[in-house]
Design a protein around this motif. Structure first.
Motif, PDB file in Angstrom:
ATOM      1  N   MET A 111      71.010  40.655  23.992  1.00  0.00           N
ATOM      2  CA  MET A 111      72.308  40.000  23.931  1.00  0.00           C
ATOM      3  C   MET A 111      72.208  38.528  24.324  1.00  0.00           C
ATOM      4  O   MET A 111      72.838  37.654  23.727  1.00  0.00           O
ATOM      5  CB  MET A 111      73.306  40.729  24.834  1.00  0.00           C
ATOM      6  N   SER A 158      83.041  39.141  25.082  1.00  0.00           N
ATOM      7  CA  SER A 158      83.067  39.810  26.377  1.00  0.00           C
ATOM      8  C   SER A 158      83.543  38.862  27.465  1.00  0.00           C
ATOM      9  O   SER A 158      83.328  37.640  27.408  1.00  0.00           O
ATOM     10  CB  SER A 158      81.691  40.375  26.738  1.00  0.00           C
ATOM     11  N   TYR A 243      84.835  44.215  26.964  1.00  0.00           N
ATOM     12  CA  TYR A 243      84.341  43.906  25.627  1.00  0.00           C
ATOM     13  C   TYR A 243      85.410  44.168  24.572  1.00  0.00           C
ATOM     14  O   TYR A 243      86.172  45.141  24.654  1.00  0.00           O
ATOM     15  CB  TYR A 243      83.128  44.785  25.292  1.00  0.00           C
ATOM     16  N   TYR A 248      81.581  44.915  19.947  1.00  0.00           N
ATOM     17  CA  TYR A 248      80.587  45.502  20.840  1.00  0.00           C
ATOM     18  C   TYR A 248      80.662  47.014  20.711  1.00  0.00           C
ATOM     19  O   TYR A 248      81.707  47.617  20.955  1.00  0.00           O
ATOM     20  CB  TYR A 248      80.869  45.085  22.285  1.00  0.00           C
TER      21      TYR A 248
END
Length: 272
Positions: A111, A158, A243, A248
């Motif tokens: 990520m 996020s 998220y 996600y």
């Protein structure tokens, strides 16, 4: 007009809105309609219930129903045409980060390589009971608190609220956190993360979180709470990550195996 290109869906029994909620009624209705679009109940080409039907089914005014539909149109989810109603539009599939339950450290590294982060706040404060308990500190102990937003292809995905014991956090400053991954900073500080325990649940976006993630207040979010421990089994990080579920995804592969009480589902090793 090509009638075959359209379909009209009869409204199912809706979830009643909450007039006592701090989230405005039009936003509550907007979120419910968006959820029904995202779930496929209202597919591309479907004509949504009109203002009158929505106001009747959800117990709101026509002004409230109109505003919800107008905002869906502004978001590019539907097209409103006089005499033809409000029609759901085709949408290109959005990029999304897919992660697994296991391989957490590898997922975080992936990520960090594919997304960007923006630091919103950085401070030291006294821990309340929940934070102190998570980090195994005394109530009121000093902790570092940071808030970051991680973006994917320029879109916020996020909202990360992170707490560290003060002596761990003082190994770096806000400028370092704004440019370097948290796991890297912990490792450089002599506290490399060796294990973690996390829980996954669902929640709704509070107004400040919604603004940061560019979603509507009350929109559904995926919530991950994680406590990370160093090699000496010290709790060095507590994070609450929210998220956007459209950006996600948590995936798990499972195999059906024989057990003493009958067939059982078990996660495969190396799930991705």
């Amino acid at each position: 007009m090509n009638v075959a290109a359209y379909s009209v869906v009869e409204p199912c029994a809706p979830t009643r809105l909450d007039p006592a909620s701090p989230v405005p009624l039009y936003q509550q209705l907007l979120v419910q309609l968006q959820n029904r679009i995202d779930s496929g109940e209202f597919g591309p080409g479907t004509v949504l219930p009109g203002e009158f039907d929505l106001s009747r089914d959800y117990g709101v005014s026509r002004i409230t129903a109109k505003r919800a539909l107008d905002e869906l149109a502004e978001a590019g989810l539907v097209k409103r045409e006089r005499g033809r109603g409000t029609r759901v539009l085709e949408r290109a599939g959005a990029s999304a980060v897919r992660t697994s339950i296991d391989g957490w450290l590898e997922n975080i590294s992936m990520m960090q390589a594919t997304t960007e982060v923006r630091l919103l706040s950085f401070e030291y404060l006294n821990a309340g009971p929940d934070i102190a308990s998570a980090l195994e500190l005394d109530d009121g102990a000093e902790v570092q608190r940071s808030v970051r937003v991680r973006t994917l292809d320029g879109v916020p995905m996020s909202y990360l609220v992170c707490f560290l014991p003060a002596d761990v956090g003082r190994a770096f400053d806000a400028a370092a956190l704004a440019s370097t991954a948290m796991l890297t900073l912990l490792e450089q500080a002599g506290h490399p993360v060796a294990s973690a325990r996390q829980t996954v649940s669902a929640t709704l976006a509070a107004p400040d979180t919604a603004q940061a993630l560019e979603v509507n207040a009350g929109a559904p979010l995926l919530e991950v709470r994680r406590i990370a421990r160093s090699a000496d089994d010290r709790a060095v990080q507590y994070i609450r990550a929210l998220y956007r579920p459209d950006l996600y995804h948590i995936e798990m592969s499972m195999t059906r195996k024989a057990g003493s009480d009958g067939p059982l589902w078990a996660a495969e090793e190396g799930t991705s």
